[in-house]
Design an enzyme around this catalytic site. Structure first.
Site, PDB file in Angstrom:
ATOM      1  N   HIS A 164       7.645 -22.916 -26.856  1.00 29.03           N
ATOM      2  CA  HIS A 164       6.408 -22.306 -26.848  1.00 29.03           C
ATOM      3  C   HIS A 164       4.966 -23.332 -27.112  1.00 29.03           C
ATOM      4  O   HIS A 164       5.382 -24.013 -27.950  1.00 29.03           O
ATOM      5  CB  HIS A 164       6.120 -21.016 -27.508  1.00 29.03           C
ATOM      6  CG  HIS A 164       6.658 -19.855 -26.820  1.00 29.03           C
ATOM      7  ND1 HIS A 164       6.287 -18.719 -26.919  1.00 29.03           N
ATOM      8  CD2 HIS A 164       7.875 -19.498 -26.271  1.00 29.03           C
ATOM      9  CE1 HIS A 164       7.030 -17.824 -26.248  1.00 29.03           C
ATOM     10  NE2 HIS A 164       7.994 -18.410 -25.831  1.00 29.03           N
TER      11      HIS A 164
ATOM     12  N   GLU B 249       6.049 -18.277 -18.665  1.00 29.86           N
ATOM     13  CA  GLU B 249       5.123 -17.065 -19.380  1.00 29.86           C
ATOM     14  C   GLU B 249       3.602 -17.600 -19.137  1.00 29.86           C
ATOM     15  O   GLU B 249       3.434 -18.649 -19.712  1.00 29.86           O
ATOM     16  CB  GLU B 249       5.561 -16.437 -20.534  1.00 29.86           C
ATOM     17  CG  GLU B 249       7.032 -15.741 -20.438  1.00 29.86           C
ATOM     18  CD  GLU B 249       7.710 -16.474 -21.493  1.00 29.86           C
ATOM     19  OE1 GLU B 249       7.421 -17.440 -22.365  1.00 29.86           O
ATOM     20  OE2 GLU B 249       9.023 -15.861 -21.700  1.00 29.86           O
TER      21      GLU B 249
END
Length: 329
Positions: A38, A105
């Site tokens: 991430h 995402e």
């Protein structure tokens, strides 16, 4: 028998502490590991997000575990750079690294300033990236014009064998769609019937290789503390697609989860103070047909969870030795 691994959550734990945790995981009996990749945490309380690829080099060098990572090529990462990173890790640690390639995402990808495409466009971009990465790992020179652009790219340091490229999926449709390109499937804990549907969809569409499951869990000797911990750390992670794909910041996830109650989190996280119950849950996932199960304790402090599972949970399970993480030819 299944591989029982440790999931390393970069969003929650400082990378130095996470490195200590994965070393300890090997010492107490976990036989594999995987990690997130991430740019931002899921919420502001989690407060970390180290660079996974730097960390993976250290983790592979200081343990003997096989590792996987979940990556989204195409926006934040150019696929040629992803291929180079995969090739270098596998050249140094042959057969010990696999990567799951997903469509991403918004919370991680928006940093480039490019628009966030609709899901069908992201899926098409992912397929282009997979083809580019496979060709580069095979030693080809690649030039490509499409949703991503590549100009005469070639990897000069190649892996000994082609590493496994895995399809990450949280829906039946995504599991089915990944069957024609992936060397395996990885998903997260959901109701058993949903997991059966995903496995069947992947296999019936011709999907090959291993099926892996990341299990979110919360353990504390005090049941109330285990639930409170899950609620504090993971209440931002209870939303199904497309919401979880499209929220674009930790602040947005915090706003969306402001009214999520502890009992709602317990639907997404296996919460118990009973280590026998945790062993039973993992055994149920083994019976569903998962070849590897990666335990993700959603708390920041990992040592107590690792010691408890190493002493009381792993001995109750049929733990297998991982096989080399290479693509099936």
């Amino acid at each position: 028998m299944s591989v029982i691994g440790f999931h390393s959550s970069h969003e929650q734990v400082h990378p130095a502490q996470l490195l200590d945790a994965v070393r300890h995981a090997e010492q107490v009996g976990f036989t594999a590991a995987m990690c997130s990749d991430h740019f931002a945490p899921w919420n502001q309380r989690q407060g970390h997000s180290g660079f996974a690829w730097s960390w993976l080099g250290a983790a592979l060098a200081t343990t003997s575990l096989p590792f996987g990572a979940v990556n989204a090529p195409g926006q934040r990462y150019h696929p040629a750079i992803v291929a180079q990173a995969i090739a270098t890790l596998d050249a140094m640690f042959p057969g010990r690294f696999w990567v799951a390639l997903g469509s991403g995402e918004a919370m991680n990808e928006h940093i480039t300033g490019d628009r966030w495409p609709r899901k069908s466009e992201r899926d098409a971009r992912l397929r282009e990236c997979v083809e580019i990465i496979r060709a580069l790992l095979a030693g080809e020179e690649v030039t490509h014009e499409g949703r991503v652009t590549v100009d005469r790219a070639r990897l000069w340091t190649l892996p000994e064998q082609l590493p496994a490229l895995i399809a990450p999926a949280v829906t039946v449709a995504t599991a089915r769609a990944g069957a024609d390109w992936a060397d395996g499937l990885v998903t997260i804990n959901q109701p058993h019937e949903k997991l059966r549907e995903m496995l069947a969809a992947y296999r019936d569409a011709g999907g090959r290789g291993t099926a892996s499951l990341q299990v979110h869990l919360s353990y504390d000797p005090d049941e109330d503390k285990a639930l409170a911990l899950a609620h504090q750390e993971w209440k931002s992670n209870v939303f199904p697609p497309p919401l979880c794909w499209d929220l674009d910041s930790p602040e947005a996830f915090d706003q969306a989860s402001a009214h999520v109650r502890p009992e709602h989190v317990a639907e997404a996280v296996r919460v118990s103070a009973d280590l026998g119950q945790h062993a039973e849950w993992i055994a149920e996932y083994q019976e569903l047909g998962f070849d590897a199960i990666y335990c993700h304790h959603v708390g920041v402090e990992q040592r107590g969870f690792l010691d408890a599972f190493g002493e009381h949970v792993l001995p109750q399970l049929d733990v297998d030795t991982p096989q080399p993480a290479v693509a099936l030819q």
